[in-house]
Write an enzyme that holds these catalytic residues in place. Structure first.
Site, PDB file in Angstrom:
ATOM      1  CE  LYS A 202       2.966  -4.412  -3.970  1.00 34.18           C
ATOM      2  NZ  LYS A 202       3.559  -3.218  -3.053  1.00 34.18           N
ATOM      3  CE  LYS A 255      -0.048  -1.672  -5.296  1.00 37.00           C
ATOM      4  NZ  LYS A 255       0.826  -1.250  -4.277  1.00 37.00           N
TER       5      LYS A 255
HETATM    6  C1  PBG Z   1       5.297  -0.565  -2.266  1.00 38.48           C
HETATM    7  C2  PBG Z   1       4.138   0.013  -3.387  1.00 38.48           C
HETATM    8  C3  PBG Z   1       4.105  -0.221  -4.655  1.00 38.48           C
HETATM    9  C4  PBG Z   1       2.769   0.524  -5.221  1.00 38.48           C
HETATM   10  C5  PBG Z   1       2.169   0.608  -4.048  1.00 38.48           C
HETATM   11  N1  PBG Z   1       3.017   0.447  -2.746  1.00 38.48           N
HETATM   12  C6  PBG Z   1       5.217  -0.503  -5.386  1.00 38.48           C
HETATM   13  C7  PBG Z   1       5.878  -1.937  -5.553  1.00 38.48           C
HETATM   14  O1  PBG Z   1       5.564  -2.809  -5.086  1.00 38.48           O
HETATM   15  O2  PBG Z   1       6.848  -2.115  -6.105  1.00 38.48           O
HETATM   16  C8  PBG Z   1       2.720   0.456  -6.361  1.00 38.48           C
HETATM   17  C9  PBG Z   1       1.501   1.535  -6.876  1.00 38.48           C
HETATM   18  C10 PBG Z   1       1.349   1.937  -8.105  1.00 38.48           C
HETATM   19  O3  PBG Z   1       1.978   1.166  -9.135  1.00 38.48           O
HETATM   20  O4  PBG Z   1       0.469   2.770  -8.282  1.00 38.48           O
HETATM   21  N2  PBG Z   1       5.205   0.312  -1.295  1.00 38.48           N
END
Ligand code: PBG
Length: 333
Positions: A202, A255
Site C-alpha cells: 500500500k 494499492k
Molecule cells: C485505510 C484505507 C485507506 C483506503 C483504504 N483503506 C485510506 C488511507 O490509507 O488513508 C483508501 C481507499 C481509496 O482511496 O479508495 N483504512
C-alpha cells in the site's frame, strides 16, 4: 491520392489481419473482464434510511446498514460477488475504541448482509484511521505510531469482524506483523476458515484523497509516510508480499492500481498468488470528473482502466465502478 497504385509490400506478417473484425478480435483477445472479479467498497454509517452522497465521489454514498444491504443486493443481482466494508463510527477517540464494538456499523452490516445473502462474499477493512480522533492508523505515543501496541488492537478488530461473520478481513494499516497476529488470534478463537486479504503493498499516495472525505479519516497532523510505502520502490513491495504470505495472507492487495501496474505484474510473476488490485478513490474521481467535463469518455476510460488492471495480473479488482461496469458487461454480452 493514387490509392490504387500504392506500393505492393511483400509482407509475411500482417498483424492487422487479426484486428479486421470484432469477431476475429474477440478470438485473439488475451484478457477478459468479467463482473465476477469485482469487489464493491461500501461505506457504512449509523442510522436508518441514510444515503448520503460523498461530494468528491459522485455515485458513492455513506449508507446506513439497511441501505448497505439494499446496495449490496443490487450489486449482487448485477453479478458482483463481493463487498468490502468501511465503517463510519458514531464517535472517535485516541485509541479508536469503537473499532471493536460488536454494535458498530461494520459489525452490524456484516451480520445483516450475511443474513440476507449468505453467499455474498463479505470482506472488512481492518484499520484504525476511521476510528481515531487524530486520523492515524494506530495508537500514538506523541506523534509516533506504536507498531506492536497497534497490532494488538488490530487483531481484536479483525476478531470482532470474524465473530460477526465476515468471510475475509483486510488489514490496510501497514503495521509490521499484523497478518501473523490476526491469523493467530482468529485461529485461537476458532475462526480458521476466515481468510486474510492483506494490503501488502500500500503506497503513500495522493490518490486516497476522496476516500478520506468519504471515511472522514484524514490525519489531523503529519502524514502516513512512516508506514505506507514510498512510491519509488518495487523491490520493497516484493519483500512486503513475501512477509505477508509467510505470515499467512490468503490474498495480496496492491494499492493504488493504475499508477502501480508494474508492481502488480512483478508480484503476479514472482509469487503466483491471488492478487486483488484496488482502483482507489482518486482514480475513480479523476475519471468521473474528466467525464463530467466532457474531457474523456467516462465509460470507455472505466472499462479501459479495469481491463488494464486485469491485464497487469490482478485476479480481483476492488472498484467503485463495480456496479456500472457489471451492468455494462451484462449489456454487451
Ligand atoms: C485505510 C484505507 C485507506 C483506503 C483504504 N483503506 C485510506 C488511507 O490509507 O488513508 C483508501 C481507499 C481509496 O482511496 O479508495 N483504512
Amino acid at each position: 491520392m493514387a490509392v490504387k497504385t500504392a506500393t505492393r509490400l511483400n509482407l509475411a506478417r500482417r498483424p492487422r489481419r487479426l484486428r479486421r473484425t470484432e469477431a476475429i478480435r474477440s478470438l485473439v483477445r488475451e484478457t477478459h473482464l468479467t463482473a465476477d472479479c469485482f469487489i464493491y467498497p461500501l461505506f457504512v454509517c449509523e442510522g436508518h434510511g441514510v444515503r448520503r452522497e460523498v461530494s468528491s465521489m459522485p455515485g458513492v454514498y455513506q449508507l446506513s446498514v439497511d441501505e448497505a444491504v439494499k446496495e449490496a443486493a443490487a450489486a449482487k443481482a448485477e453479478g458482483v460477488p463481493a463487498v468490502l466494508l468501511f465503517g463510519l463510527p458514531a464517535d472517535k477517540d485516541a485509541n479508536g475504541t469503537l473499532a471493536t464494538d460488536p454494535e458498530a456499523p461494520v459489525q452490524s452490516a456484516v451480520r445483516a448482509l450475511k443474513r440476507a445473502m449468505p453467499d455474498l462474499v463479505v470482506i472488512t477493512d481492518v484499520c484504525l484511521c476511521e476510528y481515531t480522533s487524530h486520523g492515524h492508523c494506530g495508537i500514538l505515543d506523541g506523534e509516533e505510531i506504536l507498531n506492536d501496541v497497534t497490532v494488538g488492537h488490530l487483531a481484536q478488530v479483525a476478531l470482532s469482524h470474524a465473530a460477526a461473520g465476515a468471510d475475509f478481513v483486510a488489514p490496510s494499516d501497514m503495521m509490521d506483523g499484523r497478518v501473523a497476529a490476526i491469523r493467530q488470534t482468529l485461529d485461537e478463537r476458532g475462526f480458521e476458515r476466515v481468510g486474510i486479504m492483506s494490503y501488502s503493498a500500500k503506497y503513500c499516495s495522493a490518490f486516497y484523497g476522496p476516500f478520506r472525505d468519504a471515511a472522514d479519516s484524514a490525519p489531523q497532523f503529519g502524514d502516513r509516510r512512516s508506514h505506507q510505502m514510498d512510491p519509488a520502490n518495487v523491490a520493497e513491495a516484493l519483500r512486503e508480499v513475501e512477509i505477508d504470505l509467510a505470515e499467512g495472507a490468503d490474498v495480496i492487495i496492491m494499492k493504488p492500481a493504475l499508477a502501480y501496474l508494474d508492481v502488480i505484474a512483478r508480484v503476479k510473476m514472482k509469487f503466483g498468488q491471488p492478487i486483488a488490485a484496488y482502483q482507489v478513490s482518486g482514480e475513480f474521481a479523476m475519471i468521473k470528473a474528466a467525464g463530467a467535463h466532457g474531457w474523456i469518455d467516462e465509460t470507455r476510460a472505466m472499462m479501459e482502466t479495469l481491463l488494464a488492471i486485469r491485464r497487469a495480473g490482478a485476479d480481483m479488482i476492488i472498484t467503485y465502478f463495480a456496479r456500472d461496469a457489471a451492468r455494462l458487461l451484462a449489456q454487451t454480452k
